[in-house]
Scaffold this motif. Structure first.
Motif, PDB file in Angstrom:
ATOM      1  N   ASN A 254       6.902 -26.919  10.734  1.00 44.68           N
ATOM      2  CA  ASN A 254       7.583 -25.633  10.952  1.00 44.68           C
ATOM      3  C   ASN A 254       7.300 -24.634   9.825  1.00 44.68           C
ATOM      4  O   ASN A 254       7.209 -23.425  10.072  1.00 44.68           O
ATOM      5  CB  ASN A 254       9.088 -25.844  11.123  1.00 44.68           C
ATOM      6  CG  ASN A 254       9.396 -26.507  12.450  1.00 44.68           C
ATOM      7  OD1 ASN A 254       8.557 -26.509  13.352  1.00 44.68           O
ATOM      8  ND2 ASN A 254      10.571 -27.086  12.575  1.00 44.68           N
ATOM      9  N   ASP A 255       7.131 -25.156   8.626  1.00 45.96           N
ATOM     10  CA  ASP A 255       6.750 -24.254   7.519  1.00 45.96           C
ATOM     11  C   ASP A 255       5.370 -23.667   7.786  1.00 45.96           C
ATOM     12  O   ASP A 255       5.132 -22.476   7.567  1.00 45.96           O
ATOM     13  CB  ASP A 255       6.737 -25.009   6.180  1.00 45.96           C
ATOM     14  CG  ASP A 255       8.151 -25.164   5.617  1.00 45.96           C
ATOM     15  OD1 ASP A 255       9.099 -24.656   6.256  1.00 45.96           O
ATOM     16  OD2 ASP A 255       8.300 -25.781   4.545  1.00 45.96           O
ATOM     17  N   ALA A 256       4.468 -24.527   8.262  1.00 48.23           N
ATOM     18  CA  ALA A 256       3.114 -24.043   8.596  1.00 48.23           C
ATOM     19  C   ALA A 256       3.208 -22.955   9.663  1.00 48.23           C
ATOM     20  O   ALA A 256       2.592 -21.888   9.553  1.00 48.23           O
ATOM     21  CB  ALA A 256       2.246 -25.200   9.091  1.00 48.23           C
ATOM     22  N   SER A 257       4.033 -23.224  10.668  1.00 45.63           N
ATOM     23  CA  SER A 257       4.191 -22.265  11.768  1.00 45.63           C
ATOM     24  C   SER A 257       4.742 -20.923  11.271  1.00 45.63           C
ATOM     25  O   SER A 257       4.268 -19.853  11.659  1.00 45.63           O
ATOM     26  CB  SER A 257       5.111 -22.864  12.821  1.00 45.63           C
ATOM     27  OG  SER A 257       5.184 -22.027  13.936  1.00 45.63           O
ATOM     28  N   ASP A 258       5.754 -20.997  10.387  1.00 48.94           N
ATOM     29  CA  ASP A 258       6.347 -19.764   9.841  1.00 48.94           C
ATOM     30  C   ASP A 258       5.332 -18.978   9.016  1.00 48.94           C
ATOM     31  O   ASP A 258       5.261 -17.748   9.106  1.00 48.94           O
ATOM     32  CB  ASP A 258       7.568 -20.094   8.968  1.00 48.94           C
ATOM     33  CG  ASP A 258       8.781 -20.455   9.806  1.00 48.94           C
ATOM     34  OD1 ASP A 258       8.738 -20.212  11.025  1.00 48.94           O
ATOM     35  OD2 ASP A 258       9.763 -20.975   9.243  1.00 48.94           O
TER      36      ASP A 258
ATOM     37  N   ILE B  70       2.109 -19.037   9.267  1.00 48.73           N
ATOM     38  CA  ILE B  70       1.101 -18.461  10.168  1.00 48.73           C
ATOM     39  C   ILE B  70       1.641 -17.173  10.803  1.00 48.73           C
ATOM     40  O   ILE B  70       0.945 -16.162  10.884  1.00 48.73           O
ATOM     41  CB  ILE B  70       0.692 -19.490  11.252  1.00 48.73           C
ATOM     42  CG1 ILE B  70      -0.141 -20.599  10.615  1.00 48.73           C
ATOM     43  CG2 ILE B  70      -0.098 -18.819  12.377  1.00 48.73           C
ATOM     44  CD1 ILE B  70      -0.428 -21.775  11.525  1.00 48.73           C
TER      45      ILE B  70
END
Lengths: 174, 300
Positions: B122-126, B128
């Motif tokens: 989710n950190d990666a998604s945020d 991005i």
């Protein structure tokens, strides 16, 4: 806190946050390139002294996208000390004096008559396709090796001085 | 003064509590501190436990350490040190899992690891979604940490679809960064395409990747031509030549996308535009007709 728990309990899809299909930027690049060429022709062709006052007039018959491009990016700009004026022409032979006239493919049938009308006058006739040179165009745009180039026929521009620079960049000079 | 004394007493108590204790006792002390919310003190004691003789091989010590650092991570989520806490938690749970031969602690270890893996994802998604050129590479680190944990938990997990989703998202993010300032972020255009290549390596028939690559090449060429007004004729010819090569490069990708799914309006419209700009009038008309067949809204 609730939001935090929710946030961590499932993987947020990358797809949800990032729409994947990019937008296509629809352009008529040919019209943009030709408009830029016409502007440069104004700079690399020399008109007689009596044509160096008043507005620098570019008339366009056909070629709607090219006309729009000229209006958008060149109307009111300068060539030398002259302000550029773009005029849209309908299918007519009643054409006022202008420095450059562009005849789009949809009006090629009128080219010989227009050439006759402007014979021995300082008007640069520009059209599309190398065959138009034989019908009176001084400059013809053509698609060559995936780029827009141009041919020059100096015999069709006898009242004008076409610079060596422009000739050197043409695909063919007659 | 009173505050200073309180701190001194706490330090003394902690020292007394931990000095000379066995690993199990230290773990018990750390656990007590943990459940009473004293995470920092708990971490000090549990680190003594794993440093003590036999502590490094104690699955419970690592297990408790994992939870202490997991809580520290949650408590300090917005702080700089959160990343370090999360990393320590992951290391601890993995170590506990490795030592847990009879699977006594495995369900809890694995549940916690999944929780931490999801937090990385989710950190990666945020990151991005932010499209921040200074932070975007951190998404890579987070995504691969997520990936490593998941494959560590189950080496047979098939992550191809997740990888594709991630590469597509990264490609989109880099493209948007490039589009925000094409001069400054020109390199992001290349990076965006490299991510598309990674998608195509995994799935050569990905419509999204082929379509996006086609658009990417076309848009780059069209943009360079669009910014041409008032350039000198030499520059005009040079810019045109380079830009047309880019538009030409768009064609095979878009054609392939169309072959994969000829019912997609986006691909048909894109081919109409690309062929038109390559002065292929007949082809452009063909795709215009196709477009009208697929969607009446595109009638001329």
């Amino acid at each position: 806190m609730k939001k935090f728990t929710l946030f961590l309990s499932v993987c947020i899809s990358f797809l949800v946050q990032n729409p994947q299909l990019p937008e296509m930027n629809e352009k008529d690049t040919g019209a943009i390139i030709k408009a830029s060429y016409l502007y440069n022709f104004g700079k690399y062709v020399d008109w007689p002294e009596d044509k160096k006052t008043g507005n620098f007039i570019i008339s366009v018959m056909g070629g709607d996208n090219l006309y729009q491009e000229l209006v958008k990016n060149y109307n009111s700009k300068q060539i030398g000390s002259q302000q550029i004026e773009i005029r849209k022409l309908s299918k007519t032979l009643k054409i006022s004096e202008c420095h450059i006239i562009y005849i789009g493919t949809e009006y090629h049938d009128m080219l010989p008559q227009i050439a006759e009308k402007f014979k021995n006058t300082p008007t640069l006739i520009v059209s599309d396709g190398e065959k138009t040179i034989a019908n009176g165009s001084a400059v013809a745009f053509l698609w060559n090796d995936n780029t827009w180039m141009f041919d020059i026929n100096t015999a069709n521009a006898q009242s004008l001085y076409v610079s060596l620079t422009l000739k050197s960049l043409a695909r063919k000079v007659e | 003064m009173i505050r200073f004394l309180t701190i001194l007493i706490c330090i003394f108590t902690l020292h007394t509590l931990s000095f000379g204790q066995s690993v199990d006792e230290l773990v018990q002390t750390a656990y007590s501190l943990q459940i009473s919310g004293k995470h920092d003190d708990a971490s000090t004691v549990i680190n003594k436990a794993i440093s003590a003789k036999g502590g490094e091989k104690n699955k419970l010590a690592w297990h408790v350490r994992g939870f202490i650092y997991k809580d520290l991570f949650i408590k300090n989520r917005a702080q700089r040190e959160a990343g370090q806490y999360r990393s320590e938690a992951v290391t601890s749970f993995l170590k506990s899992n490795e030592l847990d031969k009879d699977n006594q602690l495995a369900p809890q270890n694995q549940k916690a690891l999944r929780f931490l893996a999801v937090s990385y994802f989710n950190d990666a998604s945020d990151i991005i979604a932010e499209h921040d050129p200074d932070r975007i590479e951190k998404a890579e680190d987070n995504y691969f940490k997520y990936r490593n944990i998941i494959t560590e938990l189950n080496p047979d997990t098939n992550l191809v679809n997740k990888d594709i989703e991630y590469f597509l998202a990264m490609s989109t993010a880099h493209r948007k960064i490039y589009e925000s300032d094409r001069e400054t972020y020109d390199e992001n255009w290349n990076v965006s395409n490299e991510y598309m290549n990674k998608v195509l390596d995994l799935d050569p028939t990905s419509f999204k990747a082929l379509y996006a690559k086609g658009v990417s090449y076309y848009n780059r060429g069209a943009y360079n031509i669009e910014r041409m007004p008032h350039v000198e004729i030499y520059d005009l010819m040079e810019i045109q030549s380079e830009s047309m090569r880019s538009i030409e490069a768009a064609f095979p990708f878009m054609m392939r996308a169309y072959e994969i799914d000829s019912t997609k309006v986006e691909a048909v419209r894109a081919l109409k535009i690309i062929t038109f700009n390559l002065n292929k009038e007949e082809e452009s008309r063909y795709f215009q007709d196709k477009l009208e067949e697929l969607d009446g809204n595109f009638k001329k």
